[in-house]
Structure formats: structure tokens, C-alpha cells
Design an enzyme around this catalytic site. Structure first.
Site, PDB file in Angstrom:
ATOM      1  N   GLU A 103      -7.068   2.483   8.702  1.00 41.60           N
ATOM      2  CA  GLU A 103      -6.870   3.925   8.517  1.00 41.60           C
ATOM      3  C   GLU A 103      -7.773   4.685   9.475  1.00 41.60           C
ATOM      4  OE1 GLU A 103      -7.814   4.991   4.419  1.00 41.60           O
ATOM      5  OE2 GLU A 103      -6.575   3.340   3.699  1.00 41.60           O
TER       6      GLU A 103
ATOM      7  N   GLY B 261      -8.058   5.172   0.568  1.00 38.47           N
ATOM      8  CA  GLY B 261      -9.099   5.105  -0.443  1.00 38.47           C
ATOM      9  C   GLY B 261      -8.776   4.166  -1.598  1.00 38.47           C
ATOM     10  N   GLY B 262      -7.780   3.279  -1.390  1.00 34.65           N
ATOM     11  CA  GLY B 262      -7.589   2.191  -2.351  1.00 34.65           C
ATOM     12  C   GLY B 262      -6.620   2.448  -3.489  1.00 34.65           C
TER      13      GLY B 262
ATOM     14  N   LYS C 182       0.838  -1.206   0.000  1.00 31.90           N
ATOM     15  CA  LYS C 182       0.000   0.000   0.000  1.00 31.90           C
ATOM     16  C   LYS C 182       0.871   1.253   0.000  1.00 31.90           C
ATOM     17  CE  LYS C 182      -3.899  -1.823   2.699  1.00 31.90           C
ATOM     18  NZ  LYS C 182      -4.716  -1.644   3.924  1.00 31.90           N
TER      19      LYS C 182
ATOM     20  N   ARG D 147     -12.334  13.493   9.710  1.00 31.28           N
ATOM     21  CA  ARG D 147     -13.373  14.417   9.207  1.00 31.28           C
ATOM     22  C   ARG D 147     -14.754  13.844   9.488  1.00 31.28           C
ATOM     23  NH1 ARG D 147     -11.932  11.202   4.722  1.00 31.28           N
ATOM     24  NH2 ARG D 147     -13.703   9.907   4.162  1.00 31.28           N
TER      25      ARG D 147
ATOM     26  N   LYS E 262     -18.439   4.128  -1.537  1.00 30.89           N
ATOM     27  CA  LYS E 262     -19.499   3.490  -0.758  1.00 30.89           C
ATOM     28  C   LYS E 262     -20.845   3.727  -1.424  1.00 30.89           C
ATOM     29  CE  LYS E 262     -16.790   4.043   3.411  1.00 30.89           C
ATOM     30  NZ  LYS E 262     -16.490   4.949   4.537  1.00 30.89           N
TER      31      LYS E 262
ATOM     32  N   LYS F 185      -0.467  -8.128   5.649  1.00 28.34           N
ATOM     33  CA  LYS F 185      -1.125  -9.390   5.314  1.00 28.34           C
ATOM     34  C   LYS F 185      -2.372  -9.032   4.514  1.00 28.34           C
ATOM     35  CE  LYS F 185      -1.982 -13.833   5.801  1.00 28.34           C
ATOM     36  NZ  LYS F 185      -0.975 -14.831   5.348  1.00 28.34           N
TER      37      LYS F 185
HETATM   38  C1  MV4 Z   1      -6.904  -4.059   2.660  1.00 28.10           C
HETATM   39  C2  MV4 Z   1      -7.622  -5.123   2.056  1.00 28.10           C
HETATM   40  C3  MV4 Z   1      -7.223  -6.403   2.366  1.00 28.10           C
HETATM   41  N1  MV4 Z   1      -6.192  -6.617   3.214  1.00 28.10           N
HETATM   42  N2  MV4 Z   1      -5.903  -4.316   3.499  1.00 28.10           N
HETATM   43  C4  MV4 Z   1      -9.028  -0.542   0.233  1.00 28.10           C
HETATM   44  C5  MV4 Z   1      -9.089   0.908   0.514  1.00 28.10           C
HETATM   45  C6  MV4 Z   1      -8.301   1.144   1.754  1.00 28.10           C
HETATM   46  N3  MV4 Z   1      -9.074   1.925   2.645  1.00 28.10           N
HETATM   47  C7  MV4 Z   1      -7.964  -0.194   2.295  1.00 28.10           C
HETATM   48  N4  MV4 Z   1      -8.435  -1.154   1.357  1.00 28.10           N
HETATM   49  C8  MV4 Z   1      -8.218  -2.486   1.553  1.00 28.10           C
HETATM   50  N5  MV4 Z   1      -7.228  -2.779   2.426  1.00 28.10           N
HETATM   51  C9  MV4 Z   1      -5.543  -5.577   3.761  1.00 28.10           C
HETATM   52  N6  MV4 Z   1      -4.519  -5.800   4.591  1.00 28.10           N
HETATM   53  C10 MV4 Z   1      -8.671  -4.821   1.183  1.00 28.10           C
HETATM   54  C11 MV4 Z   1      -8.981  -3.486   0.928  1.00 28.10           C
HETATM   55  C12 MV4 Z   1     -10.112  -3.276   0.033  1.00 28.10           C
HETATM   56  C13 MV4 Z   1     -11.292  -2.683   0.501  1.00 28.10           C
HETATM   57  C14 MV4 Z   1     -11.429  -2.220   1.803  1.00 28.10           C
HETATM   58  C15 MV4 Z   1     -12.581  -1.636   2.256  1.00 28.10           C
HETATM   59  C16 MV4 Z   1     -13.664  -1.534   1.395  1.00 28.10           C
HETATM   60  C17 MV4 Z   1     -13.577  -1.977   0.096  1.00 28.10           C
HETATM   61  C18 MV4 Z   1     -12.401  -2.543  -0.369  1.00 28.10           C
HETATM   62  C19 MV4 Z   1     -12.315  -3.019  -1.673  1.00 28.10           C
HETATM   63  C20 MV4 Z   1     -11.162  -3.574  -2.115  1.00 28.10           C
HETATM   64  C21 MV4 Z   1     -10.053  -3.704  -1.264  1.00 28.10           C
END
Ligand code: MV4
Length: 448
Positions: free
Chosen positions: A287, A164-165, A158, A291, A237, A201
């Protein structure tokens, strides 16, 4: 208390903030671009200032113009809403240097949470459970290989400046890890001007569950329970619920109390959202957002707390009006985001609203800034309204959502309302049996 608040935002959230200010007897200043002269937030505010041309970088993100609007109107505080400058530590600092209050946390807390590595380190120090991963930045190829081996595959790389991805890459085996690492760094550099990445992970089927917190910067903080925001498309969302269904109440209160205690230690001020992934009965911090969030109304509905009122109070130096023992959790609330978008392709659909009839009745709240005859400009995000429904149980809430979506009419443009017609009939949705990948799979499998 403040005399005059400038609202550095537009759309439904500008109205939400205006309403709170009016109830507190605070006069309001709207700012707007030339594309928003007919916007509802401009009409409802006591005063308005045009701050620039349509592109957000020249108007709603233009700090010198906004400072000038503060100066001209004599505003003593600024509410940034969400998006735009809401998590811009520099804006918060400039305001405070001009003796204008930023209605939000300190620039220091915004900065800590804006850098995902310092955010995670802070979470660990505060006793919040985090996703297993690298201690900090993964700087070299050797580092990438050894860290991944320690964590165990699959791993996720990351961007430190991300959120926000954007700039995330999965590595399933050692054969993928170097490509994933270098691609993530290149994307992070291109998107954020910062190539720093870290490693976690990879969780395969989690839910996205977040905890709403409020602090007063004087060491008092409360949590307002959880929201499940797993139903997303491309990190946007679409549907949010409070409380998170399927998480036992005692576990919700336990993670909530961990978050509230952390905010007390930090002396956090204002509203915040602590985001977790939830898998196999465990919460993992990812995270924190410093806000007000789009989906705050579902939390307001189940707790009775006016989050924007509390934000304004604590920013003005008052203590929180609540203590944890006074907060009760009742029933269930769901929010669906009505976007001016094609419900199949999600292509934006700006234009004129020819007929508008929002849903109403018992247990229904609509936060929107549109009206019949309003033309949605093409320059900003496509959110035109939020439909929030309440029920004593989740089933009652779903039944009411069905009724309210049927009632809601927006003609002249395409909206996401037909998507909700389909989701409400789905048995996985009825059973709250979904994770963060469910919606994208549903859309792929159910192309019309
Ligand atoms: C992750 C994850 C799987 N494992 N972290 C996407 C945006 C960011 N806020 C964090 N995200 C993710 N982090 C780990 N260790 C999968 C996502 C993720 C996701 C998270 C929340 C809502 C939708 C998502 C869609 C794809 C991936």
C-alpha cells in the site's frame, strides 16, 4: 509562502505542525472540539476556532465547519496531519475549489492510492515490486478458485477499499477459498460500503518495512530510507525503527531509489510512505499512504530532514530543498508510542495526568501535547506522546531507550511505558529478530 495555516488536527501532531509553521514565520490557526478547549495546540496557536462537539464526525471530520473556520480566519492553507481528513480526496478537492491549499498530495494521487487495486496497478506500472496476486478485482466464485490456484495457497483476500488490516481473510486450501472470499466481501461491504476484493499470495512471516518519500509535484522526488514497523498489535504500531535493521544498506538504497524514481514519474507532491512486506530478502509493495505518518520523527533523526518543513514548502509551490545526493543516513533511531492504555489489556485509560516528567538528555526527543494537570478526553485515539531516541549504533540507541523509558513519568493514568520496560529486556528485540506477528505472540505468551 503561506501567510496563515489552519491545522486540521489535534494532539502531538498539531504541535509538530505548529512548530514548523512558527519556524517558517507562518501564523497558525488551531481548530478544536468542545472537549479540547484546554488542549496545548489551542494554547500555542496564534488563533483558534471551536468547530463542534466532541465526536470527531462532528468536529475534526466536519468539512463544512472546517471550511467555515478557514473563511473566518482567512487561512490560505490547511495541514491535515495524520488520520482524520488527511487522506480524504474530497476534502482536498473542496479546499482547492476554494483557493485554499491542501498541504498534501493532489486529490488525484490520494484517490489512486486509496483504492488498493489502482494503487497496486500504479505500483506495477512504476516498476515497484508487488506481492503476486490477482490482476484486479476477484468478482466471482469461479474467479476466486482459478486465481487462488494460479497464485498457489495460502492466499489472502483483501478489501479494495480497505487498508490497515480490515476485511482480510486467509485461505489455506481450496476448501477454504469460497468461504474466505464471501466473508471478505461481506465484511468489506459492511465496513466500507464496497464489496470489492482482490487476492494475494499470503506471506507467512514478513516484516513491515516502509520507505519515506518526498516529492514537489514538479518531477523532483527523494527517498529518506526505510523504517521497520513490524511491532504492531491489532494493526496499531507500537515501536518503529529507522533504518530497518537487518536489511543490508545497499538493499535499502536500492528500494529507496525505486520508490523515488516512481514518485518522480508520478509527479507526486508532498510526503508519502510506500509500505512493503519484506520476506526472504525481497520487498513486496502492499500500500501507499499519502500523508505524514506518526513515525516520521525516526526518519527525521537519521537524515536530519525536517519532513513537515518540506511538506509546507512544496505545497506552497517551491521546489524540494534537497536532492538525493545531499541526503545522508546516520545512526539509528527508535520511536515508542506512549498511549493512555493499560499496558496488558490495552484498554483505554483517559483521565487526569497528576504528574508528568518527560525523559530528556542527549539523543532524546519527545513529541507530545500533554502536560501535568491535563485531562485526556475519552473521545479520540489514545496516543499521548512519542519517545524518540537516537544512537550512533542500534545498540547505543537501545541503551538510551532503556535510560529514557526509566526516566519518563506519567502518573494518574495507565500508559504503555511498562510494556516498553519489558520489550527492552527481550533478546529477540535486542537482536532485531522479529516479524509482524512477534508482538501479538509475545503478549499472548507473557500474560502477567
Ligand atoms: C499481507 C500479509 C501477508 N501477506 N499481505 C495487514 C494490514 C495491511 N496493511 C496489510 N496487512 C497484511 N498484508 C500479504 N500478501 C499480512 C498483513 C498483516 C500485517 C502487515 C503489516 C503489519 C502487521 C500485520 C499484521 C497482520 C497481517
Amino acid at each position: 509562502m503561506f501567510q496563515k495555516v489552519l491545522i486540521a488536527n489535534r494532539g502531538e501532531i498539531a504541535l509538530r505542525i505548529l512548530r514548523a509553521c512558527k519556524e517558517l514565520g507562518i501564523s497558525t490557526v488551531a481548530i478544536h472540539s468542545t472537549a479540547d478547549s484546554n488542549a496545548m495546540h489551542v494554547r500555542l496557536a496564534d488563533e483558534s476556532v471551536c468547530i463542534g462537539p466532541p465526536p470527531a464526525k462532528d468536529s475534526y471530520l466536519n468539512i463544512p465547519s472546517i471550511m467555515a473556520a478557514c473563511e473566518i480566519t482567512g487561512a490560505d492553507a490547511v495541514h491535515p496531519g495524520y488520520g482524520f481528513l488527511s487522506e480524504n480526496a474530497r476534502f482536498a478537492r473542496i479546499l482547492s475549489e476554494h483557493k485554499i491549499t491542501f498541504i498534501g498530495p493532489s486529490s488525484h494521487h490520494i484517490e489512486i492510492m486509496g483504492d488498493k487495486i489502482t494503487a497496486k496497478k500504479t505500483a506495477v506500472e512504476l516498476g515497484i515490486p508487488v506481492v503476486p496476486g490477482s490482476a484486479g478485482e476477484v468478482k466471482t466464485e469461479a474467479d476466486a478458485k482459478s486465481t487462488a490456484a494460479e497464485i498457489g495457497y495460502p492466499v489472502l483476500i483483501k478489501a479494495t477499499a480497505g487498508g490497515g488490516g480490515r476485511g482480510m481473510k486467509v485461505a489455506h486450501t481450496e476448501a477454504d477459498v469460497l468461504t474466505a472470499w464471501s466473508t471478505a466481501r461481506a465484511e468489506a461491504k459492511a465496513a466500507f460500503g464496497n464489496e470489492s476484493v482482490y487476492m494475494e499470495k499470503y506471506l507467512g512471516q514478513p516484516r513491515h518495512i516502509e520507505v519515506q518519500v518526498l516529492g514537489d509535484g514538479q518531477g523532483n522526488a527523494v527517498h529518506l530510507g526505510t523504517r521497520d514497523c513490524s511491532l504492531q498489535r491489532r494493526h496499531q504500531k507500537v515501536w518503529e525503527e529507522a533504518p530497518a535493521p537487518t536489511v543490508p544498506f545497499a538493499e535499502q538504497m536500492e528500494i529507496g531509489e525505486i520508490c523515488a524514481a516512481a514518485m518522480r514519474k508520478l509527479k507526486y507532491s508532498g510526503a508519502g510512505t510506500i509500505e512493503f512486506l519484506y520476506e526472504n530478502g525481497k520487498f513486496y509493495f502492499i500500500e501507499m499512504n499519502t500523508r505524514l505518518q506518526v513515525e516520521h520523527p525516526v526518519t527525521e533523526r537519521i537524515t536530519g530532514v525536517d519532513i513537515v518543513y518540506e511538506q509546507i514548502r512544496v505545497a506552497s509551490g517551491e521546489k524540494l530543498s534537497l536532492t538525493q545526493d545531499k541526503i545522508q543516513f546516520n545512526g539509528h533511531a527508535i520511536e515508542v508510542r506512549i498511549n493512555a492504555e493499560d499496558p496488558q489489556t490495552f484498554a483505554p485509560s483517559p483521565g487526569k495526568i497528576q504528574f508528568y516528567h518527560p525523559a530528556g538528555g542527549v539523543g532524546v526527543r519527545v513529541d507530545s501535547a500533554v502536560y501535568q494537570g491535563y485531562t485526556i478526553p475519552p473521545y479520540y485515539d489514545s496516543l499521548i506522546g512519542k519517545l524518540i531516541v537516537y544512537g550512533r549504533t542500534r545498540d547505543e540507541c537501545l541503551q538510551r531507550l532503556r535510560r529514557a523509558v526509566d526516566e519518563f513519568v506519567v502518573d494518574g493514568i495507565k500508559t504503555t511505558l511498562p510494556l516498553f520496560q519489558r520489550l527492552i529486556q527481550n533478546k529477540d528485540i535486542a537482536a532485531a529478530n522479529y516479524d509482524i506477528h512477534w508482538l501479538e505472540k509475545f503478549l499472548k505468551d507473557n500474560k502477567a
